[in-house]
Design a protein around this motif. Structure first.
Motif, PDB file in Angstrom:
ATOM      1  N   ALA A   1      -9.385   2.690  -7.494  1.00 45.42           N
ATOM      2  CA  ALA A   1     -10.212   1.765  -6.729  1.00 45.42           C
ATOM      3  C   ALA A   1      -9.398   0.593  -6.216  1.00 45.42           C
ATOM      4  N   TRP A   2      -8.436   0.125  -7.013  1.00 43.12           N
ATOM      5  CA  TRP A   2      -7.628  -1.029  -6.591  1.00 43.12           C
ATOM      6  C   TRP A   2      -6.742  -0.680  -5.399  1.00 43.12           C
TER       7      TRP A   2
ATOM      8  N   ARG B   1      -8.295  -1.450   2.274  1.00 39.95           N
ATOM      9  CA  ARG B   1      -9.325  -2.191   3.013  1.00 39.95           C
ATOM     10  C   ARG B   1      -8.798  -3.556   3.453  1.00 39.95           C
ATOM     11  N   GLN B   2      -8.062  -4.203   2.577  1.00 40.99           N
ATOM     12  CA  GLN B   2      -7.465  -5.492   2.929  1.00 40.99           C
ATOM     13  C   GLN B   2      -6.489  -5.338   4.099  1.00 40.99           C
TER      14      GLN B   2
ATOM     15  N   GLU C   1      -7.604   1.591  -3.100  1.00 43.72           N
ATOM     16  CA  GLU C   1      -8.536   1.648  -1.973  1.00 43.72           C
ATOM     17  C   GLU C   1      -8.838   0.241  -1.459  1.00 43.72           C
ATOM     18  N   GLU C   2      -8.972  -0.698  -2.385  1.00 43.18           N
ATOM     19  CA  GLU C   2      -9.223  -2.086  -1.984  1.00 43.18           C
ATOM     20  C   GLU C   2      -8.043  -2.639  -1.198  1.00 43.18           C
TER      21      GLU C   2
ATOM     22  N   ARG D   1       0.821  -1.209   0.000  1.00 40.24           N
ATOM     23  CA  ARG D   1       0.000   0.000   0.000  1.00 40.24           C
ATOM     24  C   ARG D   1       0.857   1.261   0.000  1.00 40.24           C
TER      25      ARG D   1
END
Length: 510
Positions: free
Chosen positions: A328-329, A335-336, A331-332, A311
């Motif tokens: 978006a990837w 989240r992970q 942001e994902e 990240r």
């Protein structure tokens, strides 16, 4: 002061406390403080009455490590305070609202779980303090430091006992450390003395704290041998230091502080590696089961760390590109990472984790030493460091004819870490020659790490590209993947030259 959070949930208010304490007689007169560095004026004194109840386990595990957990009424900062040592003259302080009198806030309790390990927290002492606060101001009126003149009455709740004393405390605000030093000099000249304890609770409970820290265990062992280290003592001292690091970074990892998971993971890996490298010194019937548990803990920390690294790496990459916003990837990925932190916090509450910490403390307190452990460290450690380096050299040589060259490079990187940690054990005994081995192993490790990190990052980007929602996102992922592959190949090109420049260990005969 700052807010600390995981995700969007505020868990505590954090404050780094930098202070020094002084004991003073009942008739002590606080001297003039305006002539101290940067001090232009002294504010009007304020008087507060403070009542604090301190919580600990029945065997005072927090106090044994210099940690205090209290609920305090009165003053400008009433509430729950958790103070954890952070270095000379400083502590990390986390705060929470007053809440219920006898119920420790769950989040603060979780931050000391590595010490309590399932033991209940209960009131162990109370302190009544009549405090006179004097603020030292600069020319603009900003507070540089606070001087607290405390008349303290303490009572032990675990049994009978108590004490009363006077204490002067100087805590920095916006001032520099030279002000802290100068204020202390002025107070000592007026008759104050360096405090016998770094905390009021420590002073009150001093005779009741029977649980030694890992560092104290090693210091006692060394004193018993007249200060001449054996191989076993050198290894035990290193293991104790790494265990202290695991404990110190545990609360920071739970709070998702920067680099805390990484440093806790490194300490875990160091212990595991040394248990293997120093098998001639330690009985493996006790250490091998610990190595398995340390691998489990390192894996739990590693899940968070790997996502954290990706990240941060990709965030920097994206920031260097023009006007693409927050993909978006990415942001994902964040989240992970948050989900992995939640899983890690659950792991750090497991009895299995507490049992591992208990076993490591038992290992340090009563190390399973065998024959070669009693030999002079200056004679024995070079042999073991050279053995670790020989293994590294053999693994590196296998890269050229391995069926899976990347796997061989990965194994070489692991052996470079093992040689590095083996040499770290020897640094206090062997000095510069051991430091050179540490530096050389780290240099090789970083080159191999640069290649491996690039390969892993490129693979992640490839997977993200397969899920891309539009052509612009796919293009960005392709650009980033190309950058990662180029950097990985550049690191690989440096590998052979780096190895050629690194000499093998060289230790002079004692």
């Amino acid at each position: 002061m700052s807010s600390t959070s995981i995700g969007d949930r505020i868990v505590a208010v954090k404050h780094v406390e930098i202070e020094r304490k002084y004991d003073a007689a009942a008739d002590f007169v606080v001297p003039e403080l305006t002539a101290l560095p940067g001090v232009a004026a002294v504010d009007t004194p304020e008087i507060h009455h403070l009542h604090a109840t301190y919580f600990d386990t029945e065997d005072l595990r927090l106090a044994a490590h210099g940690i205090t957990l209290r609920r305090r009424r009165g003053g400008s900062d009433a509430g729950w305070h958790l103070k954890i040592p952070a270095g000379p003259d400083s502590k990390n302080e986390l705060r929470a609202p007053l809440g219920r009198a006898q119920v420790v806030p769950a989040r603060l309790a979780s931050l000391v779980a590595a010490y309590t390990r399932g033991g209940s927290l209960r009131p162990v002492a109370t302190l009544e303090t009549d405090r006179t606060v004097i603020r030292l101001l600069d020319g603009s009126g900003a507070v540089l430091a606070e001087v607290a003149d405390d008349a303290v009455t303490g009572r032990v709740l675990l049994g009978e006992g108590g004490d009363a004393w006077r204490e002067i405390e100087v805590e920095l605000a916006a001032g520099a450390r030279d002000l802290l030093k100068a204020a202390g000099k002025r107070l000592r000249k007026a008759g104050a003395r360096e405090a016998a304890s770094s905390s009021k609770l420590g002073r009150l409970l001093d005779g009741d704290i029977a649980r030694p820290t890992t560092r104290e265990i090693v210091q006692r062992a060394r004193a018993a041998t007249g200060g001449t280290p054996t191989a076993g003592e050198a290894v035990t001292a290193y293991l104790a230091a790494q265990l202290e690091a695991v404990l110190a970074f545990d609360p920071k990892a739970r709070l998702a502080e920067y680099d805390a998971v990484h440093r806790m993971r490194v300490a875990t890996r160091r212990i595991r590696s040394v248990l293997q490298s120093y098998r001639p010194v330690l009985d493996r019937t006790r250490t091998d089961p610990l190595r398995a548990e340390l691998k489990w803990l390192a894996a739990a920390l590693g899940e968070v760390r790997d996502l954290e690294v990706l990240r941060m790496r990709f965030t920097d990459r994206v920031a260097a590109l023009d006007d693409i916003g927050e993909p978006a990837w990415l942001e994902e990925l964040a989240r992970q990472e948050r989900a992995a932190y939640r899983r890690l916090n659950a792991t750090l509450k497991e009895p299995r984790y507490y049992a591992l910490l208990d076993a490591l403390e038992a290992l340090v307190a009563d190390p399973p030493l065998k024959g070669r452990a009693g030999r002079d460290a200056a004679t024995e450690l070079p042999r073991l460091v050279e053995r670790a380096w020989a293994r590294l050299a053999a693994t590196y040589a296998s890269i050229g004819h391995a069926e899976d060259a990347d796997l061989a490079r990965h194994d070489t990187r692991k052996d470079a870490k093992r040689a590095r940690y083996a040499a770290e054990v020897a640094v206090p005994v062997l000095g510069e020659p051991a430091k050179a081995v540490v530096g050389n192993a780290k240099r090789l490790q970083e080159v191999l790490g640069g290649y491996q990190d690039g390969v892993i990052a490129a693979a992640h980007l490839k997977e993200a590209a397969a899920r891309a929602r539009d052509t612009r996102e796919a293009f960005t992922l392709g650009v980033l993947s190309g950058i990662e592959r180029c950097e990985a190949e550049a690191a690989l090109e440096r590998l052979e030259g780096t190895w050629a420049e690194i000499p093998p260990p060289s230790f002079q005969a004692p």
